[in-house]
Design a protein around this motif. Structure first.
Motif, short mmCIF file in Angstrom:
data_model
loop_
_atom_site.label_atom_id
_atom_site.label_comp_id
_atom_site.label_asym_id
_atom_site.label_seq_id
_atom_site.Cartn_x
_atom_site.Cartn_y
_atom_site.Cartn_z
N GLU A 20 0.98 -1.06 0.07
CA GLU A 20 -0.06 -0.11 0.22
C GLU A 20 0.89 1.33 -0.02
N ALA A 21 2.19 1.10 0.75
CA ALA A 21 2.79 2.39 0.62
C ALA A 21 3.42 2.51 -0.61
N ILE A 22 3.52 1.64 -1.51
CA ILE A 22 4.00 1.85 -2.84
C ILE A 22 2.91 2.43 -3.65
N LYS A 23 1.77 1.83 -3.60
CA LYS A 23 0.54 2.32 -4.04
C LYS A 23 0.33 3.81 -3.99
N ASN A 24 0.65 4.03 -2.65
CA ASN A 24 0.37 5.52 -2.22
C ASN A 24 1.55 6.45 -2.52
N GLY A 25 2.53 5.87 -3.39
CA GLY A 25 3.35 6.90 -4.19
C GLY A 25 4.96 6.92 -3.72
N PRO A 61 25.87 9.63 1.96
CA PRO A 61 24.91 10.75 1.80
C PRO A 61 23.35 10.34 1.40
N LYS A 62 23.35 9.36 0.34
CA LYS A 62 22.08 9.10 0.01
C LYS A 62 21.25 8.46 0.77
N ILE A 63 21.61 7.50 1.80
CA ILE A 63 21.13 6.79 2.95
C ILE A 63 21.03 7.37 4.16
N ARG A 64 21.35 8.82 4.14
CA ARG A 64 21.34 9.40 5.48
C ARG A 64 20.27 9.84 6.17
N ASN A 65 18.72 9.74 5.49
CA ASN A 65 17.83 9.60 6.08
C ASN A 65 17.03 8.66 6.35
N VAL A 66 17.60 7.43 6.00
CA VAL A 66 17.03 5.96 6.04
C VAL A 66 17.41 5.28 7.34
N LYS A 100 11.08 8.44 -3.73
CA LYS A 100 10.56 8.57 -2.53
C LYS A 100 10.74 7.26 -1.67
N VAL A 101 11.27 7.19 -0.47
CA VAL A 101 11.49 6.11 0.25
C VAL A 101 10.71 6.31 1.58
N GLN A 102 9.98 5.23 1.74
CA GLN A 102 9.01 5.10 3.05
C GLN A 102 9.33 4.01 4.02
N GLU A 103 9.39 4.30 5.34
CA GLU A 103 9.76 3.26 6.32
C GLU A 103 8.42 2.81 7.10
N VAL A 104 7.96 1.61 7.00
CA VAL A 104 7.10 0.99 7.88
C VAL A 104 7.38 0.36 9.02
N PRO A 105 7.03 0.62 10.31
CA PRO A 105 7.63 0.02 11.40
C PRO A 105 7.18 -1.43 11.61
N PHE A 106 8.06 -2.43 11.98
CA PHE A 106 7.71 -3.72 12.10
C PHE A 106 8.71 -4.31 13.12
N THR A 107 8.14 -5.41 13.76
CA THR A 107 9.00 -6.16 14.98
C THR A 107 9.78 -7.32 14.05
#
Ligand code: GDD
Ligand code: MN
Length: 352
Positions: free
Chosen positions: A104-109, A147-152, A191-198
């Motif tokens: 869904e995160a991918i589908k949302n952009g 630097p490319k991954i500094r926000n991940v 756009k990269v999005q992180e989704v929390p998981f355990t």
């Protein structure tokens, strides 16, 4: 949109039925396939996967000549027919029920959606504090180095989804096993999005990624830094630093010898001239492609980096002396750490 779930396996016979079953339940309503890439496991995981294929949409790749987690994932990308790729482990440390959220995160952009242990809401089960520390420390080094991954927050997660276009036609190096980091550096995305998981416990069997993990990781980082041109920058930054020493010594000598100035004042002035020298060369050469801030801001920030470097150098020296390290060695370590600090601050702030 069709989903391809890529699962690399090596001796995962005991885990496979459960992950396939839970995935098929989680993906009800989606068009999907599961791509199992097995490296000819001695426990015949591939055979079981083929058998499960009678009931579920599974494509089984049995590799007999290659081994390795990253190359298995890359092979999975080549074999997958979906529009969205999901990569996950077979051992149930990655809950299949999270997969729809990634999709869904991918589908949302998002172009890449990462199941992340280190965003709020994410967690790791049953890790000793030092395991956590090593993991977080390794990630921190990676974020400073690249630097490319500094926000991940979790660029080494083995659980993620992406649009096919992110990796299609991109040459990924299969040597390092942190395939996500490779993709974050070389892939085509916005756009990269992180989704929390355990990150759970392994259901059965044992981890294949053992003792050489840290060394491999550092080597992978080095290769990616090289690919990004960051190693070249480091070298240029060092050369500029050396030229600064010459400037500093030269002016100090000239001020004292020919102008008869006070040695302390002369030193302050010579140091400032060296800082200006270094700034100029770094601005024109080392970071010439990265001028995003106004020059006065860059100049101020460069001074700040020099100052923090000096403070760190002094602090390391004093701390090492206190624990009995030889003063020359203590100084050398201080200089080395100060160098890293100055480079990092300049790379991320001055020319960030
Ligand atoms: N085909 C193939 N070939 N699969 C492999 C190989 C290999 O050489 N080595 C491991 N795998 C498969 C395993 O069967 C499992 O499904 C998955 O890759 C992950 O292997 P684990 O051995 O369980 O890895 P881990 O739990 O230590 O590490 C995981 O978490 C890390 C984050 O802490 C992985 O997801 C790493 O990529 C991740 O960085
Ligand atoms: Mn595992």
């Amino acid at each position: 949109m069709k989903i391809s779930v890529i699962i690399p396996t090596y001796n995962e016979r005991e885990n496979l039925p459960e992950i396939v079953e839970r995935l098929s339940r989680a993906l009800q309503g989606y068009e999907y396939e599961i791509v199992v890439v097995d490296d000819d496991s001695p426990d015949r995981t591939w055979e079981l996967a083929q058998k499960l294929g009678e009931k579920y949409p599974i494509k089984v790749i049995r590799r007999t000549k290659e081994r390795g987690l990253s190359s298995a994932v890359i092979r999975g990308f080549q074999e997958a027919s979906g529009d969205i790729f999901v990569v996950m482990d077979a051992d149930l440390q990655h809950p299949p029920e999270k997969v729809p959220e990634l999709i869904e995160a991918i589908k949302n952009g998002a172009d890449i959606a990462i199941a992340s242990r280190y965003v709020p809401g994410g967690a790791v089960k049953n890790w000793y504090w030092y395991r956590r520390l090593i993991s977080k420390g390794a990630i921190m080094i990676g974020r400073v180095a690249l630097p490319k991954i500094r926000n991940v927050r979790d660029p080494v997660s083995g659980f993620f989804a992406l649009r096919r276009e992110v990796v299609e036609g991109v040459e990924l190096n299969p040597v390092g096993f942190k395939i996500l980091m490779e993709i974050l550096v070389k892939g085509r995305y916005n756009k990269v999005q992180e989704v929390p998981f355990t990150f759970g416990l392994r259901k059965a069997g044992e981890s294949k990624l053992g003792s050489r993990t840290i060394i491999n990781y550092l080597r992978h980082l080095y290769r990616l830094m090289k690919w990004e041109g960051e190693i070249d920058r480091l070298l240029k930054f060092s050369l500029v630093g050396l030229s600064g020493i010459i400037v500093n010594e030269g002016f100090l000598w000239a001020f004292v010898r020919f102008l008869g100035w006070d040695k302390v004042l002369s030193n302050i002035l010579a140091t400032e001239l060296a800082i200006l020298n270094n700034f100029t060369w770094n601005d024109l050469w080392t970071f010439r492609d990265l001028k995003r801030k106004p020059i006065l801001q860059r100049l101020a920030s460069f001074h700040l980096a020099a100052l923090s470097g000096a403070i760190v150098q002094w602090a390391v020296y004093v701390a090492l002396l206190a624990v009995g390290v030889h003063y020359l060695l203590a100084n050398l370590v201080g200089i080395a750490i100060s160098f890293i600090v100055r480079f990092a601050v300049n790379r991320h702030v001055t020319w960030g």
